[in-house]
Write an enzyme that holds these catalytic residues in place. Structure first.
Site, PDB file in Angstrom:
ATOM      1  N   THR A 175      -5.859   6.508  12.712  1.00 19.93           N
ATOM      2  CA  THR A 175      -6.734   7.469  11.870  1.00 19.93           C
ATOM      3  C   THR A 175      -6.573   8.992  13.399  1.00 19.93           C
ATOM      4  O   THR A 175      -7.009   8.586  14.187  1.00 19.93           O
ATOM      5  CB  THR A 175      -7.302   7.312  11.268  1.00 19.93           C
ATOM      6  OG1 THR A 175      -7.687   8.328  10.763  1.00 19.93           O
ATOM      7  CG2 THR A 175      -8.381   6.179  11.933  1.00 19.93           C
ATOM      8  N   GLY A 182       0.364  -1.318  -0.144  1.00 23.71           N
ATOM      9  CA  GLY A 182      -0.121   0.305   0.011  1.00 23.71           C
ATOM     10  C   GLY A 182       0.871   1.548  -0.290  1.00 23.71           C
ATOM     11  O   GLY A 182       1.559   1.249   0.278  1.00 23.71           O
ATOM     12  N   TYR A 203     -15.578   3.524   9.917  1.00 22.90           N
ATOM     13  CA  TYR A 203     -13.693   3.633   9.690  1.00 22.90           C
ATOM     14  C   TYR A 203     -13.715   4.020  11.137  1.00 22.90           C
ATOM     15  O   TYR A 203     -12.228   3.217  11.466  1.00 22.90           O
ATOM     16  CB  TYR A 203     -13.609   4.592   8.977  1.00 22.90           C
ATOM     17  CG  TYR A 203     -12.160   4.205   8.736  1.00 22.90           C
ATOM     18  CD1 TYR A 203     -11.461   3.614   8.364  1.00 22.90           C
ATOM     19  CD2 TYR A 203     -11.492   5.562   8.653  1.00 22.90           C
ATOM     20  CE1 TYR A 203      -9.731   3.858   8.009  1.00 22.90           C
ATOM     21  CE2 TYR A 203     -10.708   5.562   8.693  1.00 22.90           C
ATOM     22  CZ  TYR A 203      -9.429   5.022   8.582  1.00 22.90           C
ATOM     23  OH  TYR A 203      -8.047   5.162   8.572  1.00 22.90           O
TER      24      TYR A 203
END
Length: 317
Positions: A119, A21, A142
């Site tokens: 995050t 990624g 998320y």
């Protein structure tokens, strides 16, 4: 079998998940170029450069960790697209939560230092900036799965680190790989007006900078076991998507008059925090960090995707 004495395999070993990624590639490169023996694993895009490991297969995970015996594991693999998480909640929870908890358990089993990438979306964005001690309140699934992943990691491995980061960009393979670079087509096609979000405050962060933070954190931890728990890292240039698009246009001397700022709160897709700015003073006090100015970083990332009008005229007319 003879081994050339000049080829020195570094003794420090690091395993990177999600190495195929955007972030994982940068993390792999950073460790690899700084005297670490780095092994990356991926899934769909793994071979031939990286090991193919399904992180949902606990036997496969156990095997690679026990075979390689890493000192450090950087867990970059995740479902990071908020709209995909909402549409496939079970699969997202398996990867973001269950696999993370299992990896933490395996890391603890061999005494490896685990860095779990999280995050800014664990916060609701109503009272920035956020310190590591502030109470999370994710607005979308998320953010919820990543927060549950943090808890699973720290419950299974008390010496692990959680590194929260915001929206990323860098040297993409495809423009869609980053929420920042994906705007480049809208910027370049100046014959068509484009609506751009001018509500959500973002802090675009270069994956090379996050990679440096991961390596510095790992190297500090090898000397100091008190390096654990939650950390924040972020770029320090506050921009909406509209402002990023204008900065991208400016960096390539392209017009931006076709870009339209939309100041309303977005209606479609998963809920987003208005301003989840991360306070990074904890890492800064440790002397950890690097920040690439957005303009320089975005130019480096996007120039391969520039459709140069002058060049096209030379070739096609």
């Amino acid at each position: 079998m003879w081994i050339d004495e000049d080829i020195d395999i570094p003794s420090r070993r690091v395993l990177i998940t999600g190495a195929t990624g955007l972030l994982g590639r940068a993390v792999f490169k950073e460790f690899n170029e700084n005297n670490w023996n780095a092994v990356g694993c991926g899934y769909r895009r793994a071979q031939p450069k990286f090991e193919q490991v399904n992180l949902l297969n606990s036997v496969a995970v156990h095997d690679i960790i026990h075979d390689f015996q890493p000192h450090v594991i950087v867990h970059c693999a995740a479902e990071r697209r908020p709209d995909v998480v909402e549409s496939q909640p079970d699969a997202a929870s398996q990867l973001n939560v269950a696999a993370s908890g299992n990896l933490a358990k395996e890391a603890a089993g061999i005494g490896a230092f685990l860095i779990y990438i999280s995050t800014d979306y664990v916060f609701d964005g109503t009272s920035p900036p956020y310190k590591e001690t502030d109470v999370p309140n994710p607005l979308n699934l998320y953010g919820k799965t990543k927060l549950e992943g943090e808890k699973a990691v720290l419950e299974n491995n008390e010496g692990a680190a959680v590194l929260r980061i915001p929206v990323l960009y860098g040297e993409v393979e495809r423009l869609e790989e980053s929420a920042v670079t994906v705007m480049f087509d809208k910027v370049q096609f100046s014959n068509k007006s484009a609506n751009m979000d001018h509500w959500q405050q973002r802090f675009p962060t270069n994956v090379k900078d996050v990679a440096v933070v991961c390596r510095q954190l790992a190297e500090k931890r090898m000397l100091d076991p008190s390096i654990k728990g939650t950390f924040h890292w972020s770029g320090n240039e506050q921009m909406t998507k509209y402002e990023m698009a204008c900065a991208i246009a400016d960096a390539f001397n392209l017009p931006s008059s076709h870009l339209r700022p939309i100041t309303d709160c977005p209606v479609v897709g998963a809920l987003r925090p208005r301003n989840a700015q991360l306070d990074c003073s904890k890492l800064e006090m440790l002397g950890i960090g690097q920040r690439t100015p957005f303009r320089a970083g975005i130019k480096e990332s996007l120039w391969p995707f520039l459709i140069d009008k002058r060049w096209r005229q030379t070739v096609f007319h």
